[in-house]
Design an enzyme around this catalytic site. Structure first.
Site, PDB file in Angstrom:
ATOM      1  CD  GLN A  85      -6.432 -20.298  37.998  1.00 51.17           C
ATOM      2  OE1 GLN A  85      -7.489 -19.775  37.697  1.00 51.17           O
ATOM      3  NE2 GLN A  85      -5.787 -20.032  39.121  1.00 51.17           N
ATOM      4  CG  HIS A  96     -11.213 -22.105  34.936  1.00 51.33           C
ATOM      5  ND1 HIS A  96     -11.010 -22.000  36.292  1.00 51.33           N
ATOM      6  CD2 HIS A  96     -10.510 -21.088  34.380  1.00 51.33           C
ATOM      7  CE1 HIS A  96     -10.238 -20.952  36.537  1.00 51.33           C
ATOM      8  NE2 HIS A  96      -9.919 -20.389  35.393  1.00 51.33           N
ATOM      9  CD  GLU A 126     -10.231 -17.417  33.737  1.00 48.40           C
ATOM     10  OE1 GLU A 126     -10.991 -17.040  34.636  1.00 48.40           O
ATOM     11  OE2 GLU A 126      -9.142 -17.951  33.978  1.00 48.40           O
ATOM     12  CG  HIS A 150      -5.253 -20.221  32.441  1.00 44.40           C
ATOM     13  ND1 HIS A 150      -6.244 -21.174  32.347  1.00 44.40           N
ATOM     14  CD2 HIS A 150      -5.695 -19.330  33.382  1.00 44.40           C
ATOM     15  CE1 HIS A 150      -7.228 -20.876  33.174  1.00 44.40           C
ATOM     16  NE2 HIS A 150      -6.917 -19.766  33.823  1.00 44.40           N
ATOM     17  NE  ARG A 163      -6.263 -22.456  43.470  1.00 37.76           N
ATOM     18  CZ  ARG A 163      -7.523 -22.569  43.863  1.00 37.76           C
ATOM     19  NH1 ARG A 163      -8.010 -23.764  44.158  1.00 37.76           N
ATOM     20  NH2 ARG A 163      -8.294 -21.508  43.971  1.00 37.76           N
TER      21      ARG A 163
END
Length: 423
Positions: A110, A112, A137, A276, A295
Site C-alpha cells: 500500500q 498513503h 507512519e 510498503h 492498495r
C-alpha cells in the site's frame, strides 16, 4: 477539584486475520500483563493495539474521577491539555495514532496519499478514502520485523528481470528495455522507466498473472525440492506470500521493492506515496490520524490501480537508506528520539537499566501517550499528589506540561515508548 491531567488508559485491540495468534502475539501479551481480567484466546489473532482517539478505537479512561468515558471525549472538553501549539495547529485534536502491531501474515502492499491528494480522493470516492488527511507512519521494531519499503535500486530490478522470466514477461519487452537503458542515467529517466514497468505489471490481465505466478511457484518448489538454494530470487518469501495470497499480483512486488529486516529498536519511516508492506514481526507504530490507504496487492480488497500508479514515489534507493535512525538525547542518556520530517508525531524510546531506582519523564509542551513494554513502576504525579501503578502493557496519557516521575518497583530494565507532537 481540578480534573486529573495524567491517567491510565484501556486501549482497543483489533483482531484482524493477519495478526499473530494467542500468546504468540506481543499485542496479546501486553494486554494480558496490563489487565488481570483479560482473557487471551489461543486460537484468535491479536493484530493491533490502538492508543489514541480514532473513532474506530477511542481509548477508555481508567480513572473514576473523570466523567468522560473516552480519551477523545475528554480532549474535546479539555483541548488545552494538547499544549497551545498542538491545539492551534491541529484544531483541538490529538494529531497522532499510536499502535503496537503483531504481524503473522503479510499486510497489503500500500501507499498513503499526501494531503493534497487525500483531499481530492476523499471528495471523489469517500467510500474508499474516508478522510481528507495524509497518513505518514513510522514503524519501530520490537522483535525482528520484516517489511517491504520503497523502490529498490534499478540495477537490482534489472537483475531480477533476468533471473525471473515470469516477472519480465508481465512487464513486457519494451518497458524492460527502457528500464535497462535508464541504468546509470539521470534520476528522472530512471523514475519514468520504473513507473512504466510498475504500471505494466499492475495492469496485467489477472489470468496471465495467475499463469505466470503458478509457473514461478512450480519452478521454485522443484528447485527447493532438489536441494537448490533459491534465495537469490527470494524463493522462500515468494512461496510464503503465494501461500497466503494465491494468484495475487503483489507476490511479484518483492522484485520491485526493498526487503528490510529491522532489528529491535530499528525503524522505518513511510512518507506519503512510498509503497510498503509489513510482512512479519512485532513493532510499535505511530502515524497521523487517518485511514486513507491506496492498495497495490496482497489483498482481496479494492485496488485503485490508476490512482496508485499515478501517485507513487518512483525514486529508487538502497534498502539501508530506508532505515530511520533515532537521535540520542543530549540531556538524558536513556532517551532516543525518532523525529520524522512531518509535524504530526514524534516517538521517544526510553531504555532505563535496573540499577536506576527512579526516572523523570521529560515535561513536554504536547500531550503524549506512554506505553510500558517492559518493567514495573509507580508513576508519581506531583501536580495531582497521585500515584499510578504501571505494569508491562500499561498505557498512560500525559497532558502537556505535566511532570511524571517513575519509581521502579521491580528491579528490571525498563523499555518505554512515548508518542507526542514536537512542533
Amino acid at each position: 477539584m481540578a480534573s486529573p491531567r495524567v491517567f491510565p488508559l484501556s486501549c482497543v485491540v483489533q483482531q484482524y486475520a493477519w495478526g499473530k495468534v494467542g500468546s504468540k502475539s506481543e499485542v496479546a501479551c501486553l494486554l494480558a500483563s496490563s489487565d488481570p481480567l483479560a482473557q487471551i484466546s489461543e486460537d484468535k489473532p491479536y493484530a493491533e493495539l490502538w492508543m489514541g482517539t480514532h473513532p474506530r478505537g477511542d481509548a477508555k479512561i481508567l480513572d473514576n474521577r473523570i466523567s468522560q468515558k473516552t480519551l477523545g471525549q475528554w480532549i474535546a472538553e479539555n483541548p488545552d491539555c494538547l499544549g497551545s501549539k498542538v491545539k492551534n495547529t491541529f484544531n483541538g485534536k490529538l494529531p497522532f495514532l499510536f499502535k503496537v502491531l503483531s504481524v503473522d501474515t503479510a499486510l497489503s502492499i500500500q501507499a498513503h496519499p499526501n494531503k493534497e491528494l487525500a483531499e481530492k480522493l476523499h471528495l471523489q470516492a469517500p467510500e474508499h478514502y474516508p478522510d481528507a488527511n495524509h497518513k505518514p507512519e513510522m514503524a519501530i521494531a520490537l522483535t525482528s520485523f520484516q517489511g517491504l519499503c520503497g523502490f529498490r535500486p534499478v540495477e537490482e530490478i534489472v537483475t531480477f528481470m533476468k533471473k525471473v522470466p515470469e516477472f519480465q514477461l508481465l512487464i513486457g519487452d519494451d518497458a524492460t528495455a527502457q528500464l535497462k537503458e535508464s541504468v546509470g542515467g539521470d534520476t528522472e529517466a530512471m523514475a519514468s522507466a520504473l513507473r512504466n514497468c510498475f504500471s505494466h505489471l499492475m495492469k496485467s490481465e489477472k489470468k496471465v498473472v495467475v499463469e505466470q505466478l503458478n509457473l514461478l511457484v512450480k519452478r521454485i518448489s522443484q528447485q527447493v525440492f532438489d536441494g537448490n538454494n533459491m534465495e537469490d530470487i527470494y524463493g522462500k518469501l515468494l512461496l510464503q506470500l503465494h501461500q497466503q495470497h494465491p494468484g495475487d499480483i503483489g507476490c511479484f512486488a518483492i522484485y520491485f521493492l526493498n526487503l528490510l529486516t529491522l532489528k529491535p529498536g530499528e525503524a522505518m519511516f513511510l512518507d506519503a506515496n512510498v509503497p510498503h508492506a509489513y510482512l512479519k514481526g512485532d513493532c510499535v507504530e505511530c502515524m497521523a490520524c487517518s485511514d486513507n490507504t491506496v492498495r497495490a496487492g496482497l489483498t482481496p480488497k479494492f485496488i485503485d490501480v490508476p490512482t496508485l500508479c499515478e501517485m507513487l514515489n518512483y525514486t529508487p534507493s538502497p534498502s539501508n537508506n530506508r532505515l530511520f535512525a533515532p537521535a540520542q538525547s543530549q540531556d538524558d542518556p536513556y532517551l532516543s528520539i525518532y523525529d520524522p520530517p512531518v509535524p504530526d508525531f514524534t516517538v521517544m524510546k526510553m531504555e532505563v537499566p535496573s540499577s536506576v531506582t527512579e526516572y523523570k519523564v521529560s515535561t513536554l509542551d504536547s500531550a503524549s501517550i506512554l506505553l510500558m513494554v517492559q518493567g514495573t513502576v509507580t508513576a508519581i504525579i506531583p501536580s495531582a499528589h497521585a500515584e499510578i501503578p504501571l505494569y508491562r502493557g500499561g498505557v498512560l496519557f500525559i497532558a502537556a506540561n505535566e511532570s511524571v516521575l517513575l519509581k521502579i518497583t521491580v528491579p528490571k530494565d525498563l523499555l518505554i515508548f512515548r508518542a507526542c507532537c514536537l512542533l
